[in-house]
Every structure is written in C-alpha cells, then in structure tokens.
Write a protein that holds these residues in place. Structure first.
Motif, PDB file in Angstrom:
ATOM      1  N   LEU A   1       0.851  -1.164  -0.029  1.00  0.00           N
ATOM      2  CA  LEU A   1       0.072   0.075   0.113  1.00  0.00           C
ATOM      3  C   LEU A   1       1.058   1.411  -0.027  1.00  0.00           C
ATOM      4  CD1 LEU A   1      -2.662  -1.224   2.576  1.00  0.00           C
ATOM      5  CD2 LEU A   1      -2.940  -1.321  -0.033  1.00  0.00           C
ATOM      6  N   LEU A   2       1.166   1.726  -1.226  1.00  0.00           N
ATOM      7  CA  LEU A   2       2.172   2.978  -1.501  1.00  0.00           C
ATOM      8  C   LEU A   2       1.360   4.074  -2.054  1.00  0.00           C
ATOM      9  CD1 LEU A   2       4.639   0.700  -3.182  1.00  0.00           C
ATOM     10  CD2 LEU A   2       4.324   1.037  -0.730  1.00  0.00           C
ATOM     11  N   PRO A   3       1.101   5.058  -0.941  1.00  0.00           N
ATOM     12  CA  PRO A   3       0.546   6.402  -1.482  1.00  0.00           C
ATOM     13  C   PRO A   3       1.702   7.012  -2.248  1.00  0.00           C
ATOM     14  CG  PRO A   3       0.230   6.085   0.992  1.00  0.00           C
ATOM     15  CD  PRO A   3       0.967   4.945   0.596  1.00  0.00           C
ATOM     16  N   LYS A   4       1.355   7.598  -3.571  1.00  0.00           N
ATOM     17  CA  LYS A   4       2.290   7.967  -4.368  1.00  0.00           C
ATOM     18  C   LYS A   4       1.907   9.287  -4.940  1.00  0.00           C
ATOM     19  CE  LYS A   4       6.151   5.831  -4.408  1.00  0.00           C
ATOM     20  NZ  LYS A   4       7.493   6.279  -4.008  1.00  0.00           N
ATOM     21  N   GLY A   5       1.026  10.185  -4.232  1.00  0.00           N
ATOM     22  CA  GLY A   5       0.425  11.454  -4.632  1.00  0.00           C
ATOM     23  C   GLY A   5       0.323  11.441  -6.267  1.00  0.00           C
ATOM     24  N   LYS A   6       0.593  12.459  -6.790  1.00  0.00           N
ATOM     25  CA  LYS A   6       0.203  12.739  -8.271  1.00  0.00           C
ATOM     26  C   LYS A   6       1.011  12.011  -8.973  1.00  0.00           C
ATOM     27  CE  LYS A   6      -1.511  17.481  -7.060  1.00  0.00           C
ATOM     28  NZ  LYS A   6      -1.195  19.050  -7.329  1.00  0.00           N
ATOM     29  N   ASN A   7       2.096  11.285  -8.504  1.00  0.00           N
ATOM     30  CA  ASN A   7       3.372  10.671  -9.474  1.00  0.00           C
ATOM     31  C   ASN A   7       2.864   9.240  -9.402  1.00  0.00           C
ATOM     32  OD1 ASN A   7       4.625  12.986 -10.037  1.00  0.00           O
ATOM     33  ND2 ASN A   7       5.751  12.680  -8.029  1.00  0.00           N
TER      34      ASN A   7
ATOM     35  N   LYS B   1       6.698  -6.778 -15.823  1.00  0.00           N
ATOM     36  CA  LYS B   1       6.457  -7.812 -14.884  1.00  0.00           C
ATOM     37  C   LYS B   1       5.924  -6.964 -13.413  1.00  0.00           C
ATOM     38  CE  LYS B   1       8.250 -11.764 -12.163  1.00  0.00           C
ATOM     39  NZ  LYS B   1       9.352 -12.647 -11.802  1.00  0.00           N
ATOM     40  N   ARG B   2       6.639  -6.132 -13.072  1.00  0.00           N
ATOM     41  CA  ARG B   2       6.283  -5.660 -11.671  1.00  0.00           C
ATOM     42  C   ARG B   2       5.034  -4.362 -11.649  1.00  0.00           C
ATOM     43  NH1 ARG B   2      11.719  -4.007  -7.991  1.00  0.00           N
ATOM     44  NH2 ARG B   2      11.947  -6.258  -7.261  1.00  0.00           N
ATOM     45  N   GLN B   3       4.973  -3.986 -13.100  1.00  0.00           N
ATOM     46  CA  GLN B   3       3.596  -3.211 -13.098  1.00  0.00           C
ATOM     47  C   GLN B   3       2.604  -4.049 -13.007  1.00  0.00           C
ATOM     48  OE1 GLN B   3       3.502  -0.833 -16.828  1.00  0.00           O
ATOM     49  NE2 GLN B   3       5.591  -0.563 -16.893  1.00  0.00           N
ATOM     50  N   LYS B   4       2.587  -5.007 -13.342  1.00  0.00           N
ATOM     51  CA  LYS B   4       1.476  -6.206 -13.171  1.00  0.00           C
ATOM     52  C   LYS B   4       0.970  -6.509 -11.767  1.00  0.00           C
ATOM     53  CE  LYS B   4       1.991  -8.383 -17.798  1.00  0.00           C
ATOM     54  NZ  LYS B   4       2.203  -9.814 -18.317  1.00  0.00           N
ATOM     55  N   MET B   5       2.146  -6.072 -10.758  1.00  0.00           N
ATOM     56  CA  MET B   5       1.758  -6.332  -9.361  1.00  0.00           C
ATOM     57  C   MET B   5       0.805  -5.289  -8.929  1.00  0.00           C
ATOM     58  SD  MET B   5       5.609  -6.877  -7.951  1.00  0.00           S
ATOM     59  CE  MET B   5       5.143  -6.420  -6.194  1.00  0.00           C
ATOM     60  N   PHE B   6       0.564  -4.391  -9.442  1.00  0.00           N
ATOM     61  CA  PHE B   6      -0.083  -2.955  -9.096  1.00  0.00           C
ATOM     62  C   PHE B   6      -1.219  -2.393  -9.671  1.00  0.00           C
ATOM     63  CE2 PHE B   6       4.267  -2.870  -7.240  1.00  0.00           C
ATOM     64  CZ  PHE B   6       4.234  -2.632  -6.116  1.00  0.00           C
ATOM     65  N   HIS B   7      -2.063  -1.983  -9.062  1.00  0.00           N
ATOM     66  CA  HIS B   7      -3.194  -1.049  -9.821  1.00  0.00           C
ATOM     67  C   HIS B   7      -3.233   0.409  -8.799  1.00  0.00           C
ATOM     68  CE1 HIS B   7      -5.519  -2.978  -6.645  1.00  0.00           C
ATOM     69  NE2 HIS B   7      -6.448  -1.728  -6.699  1.00  0.00           N
ATOM     70  N   VAL B   8      -3.754   1.242  -9.224  1.00  0.00           N
ATOM     71  CA  VAL B   8      -3.870   2.454  -8.674  1.00  0.00           C
ATOM     72  C   VAL B   8      -5.289   2.751  -8.164  1.00  0.00           C
ATOM     73  CG1 VAL B   8      -3.394   5.134  -9.055  1.00  0.00           C
ATOM     74  CG2 VAL B   8      -2.134   3.364 -10.221  1.00  0.00           C
ATOM     75  N   GLU B   9      -5.474   3.215  -6.937  1.00  0.00           N
ATOM     76  CA  GLU B   9      -6.604   3.756  -6.415  1.00  0.00           C
ATOM     77  C   GLU B   9      -6.474   5.091  -6.255  1.00  0.00           C
ATOM     78  OE1 GLU B   9      -9.413   2.006  -5.475  1.00  0.00           O
ATOM     79  OE2 GLU B   9      -8.613  -0.073  -5.704  1.00  0.00           O
ATOM     80  N   GLN B  10      -7.744   5.742  -6.169  1.00  0.00           N
ATOM     81  CA  GLN B  10      -7.581   7.329  -5.798  1.00  0.00           C
ATOM     82  C   GLN B  10      -7.796   7.391  -4.585  1.00  0.00           C
ATOM     83  OE1 GLN B  10     -10.262   9.829  -8.602  1.00  0.00           O
ATOM     84  NE2 GLN B  10     -10.991  10.994  -6.469  1.00  0.00           N
TER      85      GLN B  10
ATOM     86  N   ILE C   1      -2.796   5.895  -4.905  1.00  0.00           N
ATOM     87  CA  ILE C   1      -2.317   4.698  -4.035  1.00  0.00           C
ATOM     88  C   ILE C   1      -1.996   3.574  -4.753  1.00  0.00           C
ATOM     89  CG2 ILE C   1      -2.785   3.378  -2.023  1.00  0.00           C
ATOM     90  CD1 ILE C   1      -4.762   5.515  -1.064  1.00  0.00           C
ATOM     91  N   LEU C   2      -0.967   3.157  -4.890  1.00  0.00           N
ATOM     92  CA  LEU C   2      -0.706   1.953  -5.568  1.00  0.00           C
ATOM     93  C   LEU C   2      -0.830   0.723  -4.614  1.00  0.00           C
ATOM     94  CD1 LEU C   2       2.892   2.960  -7.097  1.00  0.00           C
ATOM     95  CD2 LEU C   2       0.621   2.975  -8.169  1.00  0.00           C
ATOM     96  N   VAL C   3      -1.707   0.006  -5.142  1.00  0.00           N
ATOM     97  CA  VAL C   3      -2.044  -1.262  -4.387  1.00  0.00           C
ATOM     98  C   VAL C   3      -1.557  -2.392  -5.063  1.00  0.00           C
ATOM     99  CG1 VAL C   3      -3.951  -2.613  -3.395  1.00  0.00           C
ATOM    100  CG2 VAL C   3      -4.099  -0.104  -3.397  1.00  0.00           C
ATOM    101  N   GLY C   4      -0.784  -3.268  -4.372  1.00  0.00           N
ATOM    102  CA  GLY C   4      -0.131  -4.165  -5.025  1.00  0.00           C
ATOM    103  C   GLY C   4      -0.185  -5.793  -4.253  1.00  0.00           C
ATOM    104  N   LEU C   5       0.142  -6.711  -4.943  1.00  0.00           N
ATOM    105  CA  LEU C   5       0.317  -8.194  -4.414  1.00  0.00           C
ATOM    106  C   LEU C   5       1.409  -8.786  -5.326  1.00  0.00           C
ATOM    107  CD1 LEU C   5      -1.246 -10.211  -2.599  1.00  0.00           C
ATOM    108  CD2 LEU C   5      -2.474 -10.997  -4.526  1.00  0.00           C
ATOM    109  N   ASP C   6       2.256  -9.329  -4.592  1.00  0.00           N
ATOM    110  CA  ASP C   6       3.401  -9.801  -5.417  1.00  0.00           C
ATOM    111  C   ASP C   6       2.947 -11.113  -6.058  1.00  0.00           C
ATOM    112  OD1 ASP C   6       5.894 -10.109  -5.809  1.00  0.00           O
ATOM    113  OD2 ASP C   6       6.817  -9.908  -3.706  1.00  0.00           O
TER     114      ASP C   6
END
Length: 205
Positions: free
Chosen positions: A165-171, A182-191, A200-205
C-alpha cells in the motif's frame, strides 16, 4: 475533504470507539507539542491534520486484509507516525515502523509508550537495510523512496500474500510506468480519498 468531513469519515468507516478517539487526540496533541522542537509535518498541513494526515493514513485500511489480528504491518520511513501510528491505533495489526532519524525514533518510541500500545506497535530504529528479514502481511510507505528503490529494498519482507500500500501522490501513475512490465502487473492505482489528484499503488506480489 474538510476537517469535519475527515472526522465523520473516520467514525463511519473505522467505527472509532471513545477510547480510540482519545488515543488519536492524545497522539495529535503530543505531535503538536513536539513540533516546537522538531519539524515533523509542514506547518501548512498541521491546520488540516485530520484530513491530510489521519484520514490519508487510515484510508489504507480499506485496501488491506480486513482482519489484522495476528498479522504484521511494516511501515517504511514512518517519520511523524503516518501511516504507522494511525494504523496501530485504529486496527488490530501489529505495526512495525522503520525510522532511521534519531529524533523521530525518540518521538515515536515516546508516543507508543504514552498511548499504551507497545503490545501492537514496534519501532525499528535503523535503516531498512539493517532490519532483519522476516515475512509481513502488509508493506506501506508514504514518503520513503522512489518506487523502484522502495521495491528493491523491501522485497525481502514480502510473500505471495503480502499486500503493498504505497501512497504516491500525483506521481503514482508515472512511477508505476517506470517499473518493468512484470512489476507493473503487481499493482493497480486507487484514487486517494483526501486528494482527487493523488493515487495509492495497491499491489500483490
């Protein structure tokens, strides 16, 4: 989100008890006191602390496994206690907070003691590289490092069930696109609830 709206959201979505409200108030009062001695948060955001820091931290719980009892939440670069201290106050997770700056370590350790939450909050007063490897259920980082470096440093704590769970602001989207496919597929973005432009980047390894 206004300060009143932030408190209403906390009550509605986190079902905050009177004891928990008291702990939140006590933590923020201690943080305000400590701000006279060290720069923990910006003075501008201090006037909107419930929205900018408390709810901004608490919203991560809506993306974490629902039952935190017995589970470990690792928060990287906790700093002033966001999100680590808020998660420890609001949930059943055992929260481990990594912080390397001495004055902030002292602040966090004192806050844990004052709030009486040592049974579910631990401070790793060291750089992440010096923390012993162990599996955790959730990894969060609010302002720790660029995404690629963050993943490289902390991947040894993750399992196939670990939630990131990685809040990344506007970036958020920009940093995500900088990863390997491969790593991009780990995550999706939540507002973010507190900033319509933040993610917020939400990911599952």
């Amino acid at each position: 989100m206004t300060e009143d709206e932030a408190r209403i959201w906390l009550q509605n979505y986190c079902d905050v008890s009177r004891e928990t409200w008291d702990q939140l108030d006590a933590f923020l009062a201690y943080l305000s006191e400590e701000m006279q001695h060290q720069n923990l948060i910006s003075k501008a955001s201090a006037d909107h602390i419930w929205a900018r820091h408390v709810v901004d931290s608490a919203q991560l719980l809506s993306h974490a496994p629902a039952k935190g009892s017995g589970k470990i939440w690792l928060d990287l670069g906790t700093g002033a206690g966001f999100p680590g201290m808020i998660i420890a106050i609001l949930s059943d997770y055992h929260v481990e907070m990594v912080e390397s700056r001495n004055r902030r370590i002292a602040f966090l350790e004192s806050a844990v003691s004052k709030l009486g939450i040592a049974n579910k909050a631990k401070i790793w007063g060291a750089r992440l590289e010096q923390v012993s490897t162990h599996p955790v259920d959730v990894i969060s980082a609010r302002a720790f490092a660029p995404l690629q470096k963050l993943l490289s440093l902390s991947h040894r704590f993750s399992t196939e069930k670990t939630v990131w769970l990685l809040p990344k602001g506007k970036n958020a989207v920009k940093e995500l696109k900088g990863l390997s496919p491969k790593r991009q597929k780990m995550f999706h973005v939540e507002q973010s609830l507190t900033d319509p432009d933040a993610g917020i980047l939400v990911g599952l390894d």
